[in-house]
Write an enzyme that holds these catalytic residues in place. Structure first.
Site, PDB file in Angstrom:
ATOM      1  CG  HIS A 193      -1.752  -1.670   1.248  1.00 11.04           C
ATOM      2  ND1 HIS A 193      -3.018  -1.292   2.394  1.00 11.04           N
ATOM      3  CD2 HIS A 193      -2.030  -2.609   0.315  1.00 11.04           C
ATOM      4  CE1 HIS A 193      -3.410  -2.483   1.728  1.00 11.04           C
ATOM      5  NE2 HIS A 193      -2.784  -3.121   0.897  1.00 11.04           N
ATOM      6  NE  ARG A 202      -7.551  -2.745   0.624  1.00 14.77           N
ATOM      7  CZ  ARG A 202      -6.318  -3.378   0.287  1.00 14.77           C
ATOM      8  NH1 ARG A 202      -6.559  -2.687  -1.592  1.00 14.77           N
ATOM      9  NH2 ARG A 202      -5.964  -4.443   0.799  1.00 14.77           N
ATOM     10  N   GLY A 223      -9.024  -2.863  -3.964  1.00 15.44           N
ATOM     11  CA  GLY A 223      -9.659  -3.189  -3.055  1.00 15.44           C
ATOM     12  C   GLY A 223      -9.059  -4.039  -2.104  1.00 15.44           C
ATOM     13  CD  GLU A 236     -13.301   2.491  -5.505  1.00 14.33           C
ATOM     14  OE1 GLU A 236     -12.988   3.360  -4.958  1.00 14.33           O
ATOM     15  OE2 GLU A 236     -13.393   1.668  -4.845  1.00 14.33           O
ATOM     16  CE1 TYR A 279     -14.044   9.615  -6.315  1.00 10.17           C
ATOM     17  CE2 TYR A 279     -12.336  11.224  -4.982  1.00 10.17           C
ATOM     18  CZ  TYR A 279     -13.204  10.724  -6.332  1.00 10.17           C
ATOM     19  OH  TYR A 279     -13.163  11.761  -7.269  1.00 10.17           O
TER      20      TYR A 279
END
Length: 693
Positions: free
Chosen positions: A483, A544, A563, A569, A579
């Site tokens: 991430h 994310r 996700g 998305e 968002y």
């Protein structure tokens, strides 16, 4: 007053991530067996100017909580403890949730202090007060400002009726140490026990968050050092754990333990052969269709062969029974057959053979694919120079390669200083040049260091990086094993846009004082543009792990986002937009909350896990890793109504896609070594894709 925003969310998001505290974060929740008092203060509603009050000045457990004119009475004087409680009265009562309810609206009361999770609170520097158990915010019912209005718990929405001023609380910005000695035992087909050694923290570890390959599996208490996990037979996963304190500070991840659970039962029976294979050609594109195979357990994939060579893998449960083969030669006959495979790799006999002859020219969307290079490391960022040649970053080697696509010749232009890996997805990531590159020679890059992610620029002169010219434009973007985001893109406004991940702490995405879980916007010299929405680098938030950025012909910014376990998305980014992560993943969770911007298109994670995007002629091309495919998604107004799938399993995991100067695409793979920091352990390819109409 406060400036950070924190969102509560329902299970499992509530335990997925908490606020990562930067220097400005004030948090009070600390795990302690003996609560000690901190400051005592009234808690004042920002919208009403009235104080959090025990109704009727009652000291009886079960008394409700309201707002009322501030009067200095004992029913309005709250003490924050190092145990995370909000206590009231000298014979203390704790702010509590009736029935430990975790769904909005949840009613508040005072109770005898027991240390229950429903009595733990986090006071954030944006003025929100969040229930640790529920992840919801202290909220004045209906947004009313009158005396005796009940105070409740509600989904965090950033509105003023959820903002409070108080002098209680103490700052804790130090994350726990890395959990040690991760290990597994008792591995069977559907479960495993995962254990680790305790982290330490200046105050105390509140939670451990267990992941596989960037996806949250489970969160457990800070006193728990092992847990049983549900696993999938035959799937290879990398398990690791982060420690989290009650203030939301998250450690770096532990080392990774790789597991491959055995199958639950032996299965030696192969599927039946697919049947009735047919094919049709449209120009140089062939579409195949067949009748499904059957299996005693279940078919999990179809392998598509062209001329005896595997050219595609269609997966799913059950997998689709169609395949598109694109970019073929004109006026050429091709022979195809298909086999079925089950979960234990039993393979059927061949289907019938279908012979298909292509047309005289390309009549489809993809007209040709040419391999222009191979690479032993991961090509991550990629851009086209004004002369039509390519620069790409090697993530784990930390250098940049100059590639001539016409000849395949490569030049190493230098190693970027101070790059570090994360034993996951960190390293040397995005690259960008401004429209002024021909005169200024600045090459922009985003990379991980030993302490953070950052954006730098270095001059590229005489086909070498001039390291003495390095300028560090932005530091302090939190890093973790996964991430990290990392994509860079210059917009038509001349500004530099950057995507950042949440650093495995979802509430970072709602922290407007932080840089994580955002799309950032910078001036080329690293300063904050005067028209940014919050007076900071933040352009949009609630993301994310975004890794795709691209602008359409109208100058609009589109973003691609991973996700967790449900939906990827594609978003149309608006200035100041929220968002929704972590409350909302795709269209699941509390996505209907006012102020959240919905994605324009979603993809099940098994059919997505997409990284880079490119826009050519107002069509978005999306490179997907887990799904091993390229999506073609035409933009229609501000919608994405349809999507085509290309290269379904043909080239493996796809990482980066970029416009090529001839109107086609550059496309890179990410098939090996993409979940570690080991250099040169890959076997990657770079392609040119010729596009049609």
């Amino acid at each position: 007053m406060f400036a950070l925003t924190t969102r509560g969310r329902p299970w499992p998001r509530a335990l997925a991530a908490f606020v990562a505290a930067l220097a400005s974060v004030a948090a009070t929740i600390v795990v302690s067996s003996t609560p000690a008092s901190a400051a005592t203060s009234p808690v004042v509603g920002v919208a009403s100017g009235r104080c959090l009050t025990v109704a009727g000045n009652s000291t009886t457990p079960g008394a409700r909580v309201t707002i009322y004119d501030c009067n200095g009475q004992a029913s309005q004087t709250w003490t924050s403890t190092t145990a995370g409680e909000l206590r009231v009265y000298s014979s203390p009562r704790c702010l509590d949730v009736v029935g430990q309810d975790t769904t909005p609206p949840a009613t508040l009361q005072i109770s005898t202090c027991t240390g229950a999770a429903s009595q733990k609170w986090r006071i954030n520097s944006d003025g929100s007060i969040v229930g640790v158990q529920s992840g919801m915010c202290l909220d004045v019912s209906g947004g009313r400002t009158t005396n005796n209005t009940p105070v409740q718990l509600w989904t965090c929405n950033g509105q003023s009726n959820q903002k409070w001023t108080t002098s209680t609380g103490s700052a804790d910005t130090q994350p726990p140490t890395v959990p040690g000695n991760p290990r597994v035992s008792g591995l069977v087909c559907d479960s495993v026990t995962f254990a680790w050694s305790a982290s330490t923290d200046n105050v105390g570890v509140a939670f451990y968050d267990v992941y596989h390959d960037g996806q949250l599996m489970k969160s457990v208490s800070g006193t728990t050092l092992s847990t049983t996990l549900t696993v999938v037979p035959g799937s290879t996963w990398g398990l690791y754990v982060n420690a989290r304190d009650a203030a939301g500070n998250v450690s770096q991840a532990s080392a990774t333990v790789t597991i491959t659970p055995p199958q639950c039962q032996s299965d030696t029976q192969a599927p039946t052969a697919p049947s009735q294979l047919t094919g049709s050609a449209s120009g140089t594109t062939v579409t195949l269709r067949w009748t499904a195979a059957t299996d005693n357990v279940g078919v999990r994939a179809y392998l598509v062969y062209r001329g005896g060579t595997l050219v595609g893998t269609v997966t799913g449960n059950p997998p689709a029974t169609t395949f598109i083969d694109s970019g073929l030669s004109a006026n050429t006959s091709y022979q195809y057959y298909v086999v079925a495979r089950d979960a234990q790799s039993n393979v059927s006999s061949r289907s019938n053979t279908a012979t298909v002859t292509t047309g005289g020219g390309c009549a489809g969307s993809v007209c040709g694919v040419t391999q222009i290079a191979t690479e032993t490391d991961l090509p991550w960022g990629l851009l086209t120079l004004p002369d039509g040649t390519i620069l790409y970053s090697r993530r784990d080697v930390h250098d940049i390669i100059h590639l001539d696509p016409a000849t395949g010749a490569k030049t190493n232009i230098g190693t970027v200083p101070n790059v570090d890996d994360t034993d996951g997805e960190g390293g040397l990531m995005g690259l960008a040049i401004a429209p002024t590159f021909a005169s200024d020679h600045w090459l922009y890059m985003m990379h991980t260091t030993s302490t953070d992610n950052r954006i730098v620029r270095i001059k590229l002169e005489n086909d070498r990086l001039t390291l003495s010219s390095e300028q560090i434009l932005l530091t302090g973007i939190l890093r973790n094993k996964y991430h990290n985001g990392g994509r860079l893109r210059f917009g038509p406004d001349g500004k530099l846009y950057a995507s950042t991940g949440d650093a495995q702490n979802g509430d970072n995405a709602q922290n407007l004082n932080g840089l994580n879980g955002k799309v950032l916007r910078l001036n080329p010299d690293g300063t904050v543009p005067s028209d940014n929405p919050f007076g900071t680098y933040v352009w949009s938030y609630g993301h994310r792990n975004p890794q795709g950025l691209a602008f359409d012909s109208q100058g609009r910014l589109w973003e691609q986002e991973f996700g967790n376990s449900i939906m990827d998305e594609t978003n149309l980014i608006t200035k100041g937009g929220n968002y929704g992560w972590p409350a909302c993943e795709g269209t699941t969770g509390t996505c209907g909350t006012a102020g959240y911007i919905a994605p324009k298109r979603t993809y099940p994670v098994a059919e997505g896990s997409c990284s880079g995007i490119a826009i050519v002629s107002d069509v978005i091309y999306i490179a997907c890793e887990r799904a091993t495919r390229l999506y073609r998604v035409p933009i229609s107004g501000s919608s994405l109504p349809s999507a085509q799938v290309f290269f379904n399993g043909t080239y493996g995991r796809l990482r980066t896609v970029e416009p090529a100067p001839d109107g086609g695409l550059w496309l890179t793979t990410s098939t090996q070594g993409d979940k570690d920091g080991i250099p040169n352990n890959g076997n990657e390819k770079i392609f040119h894709v010729t596009l049609g109409s």
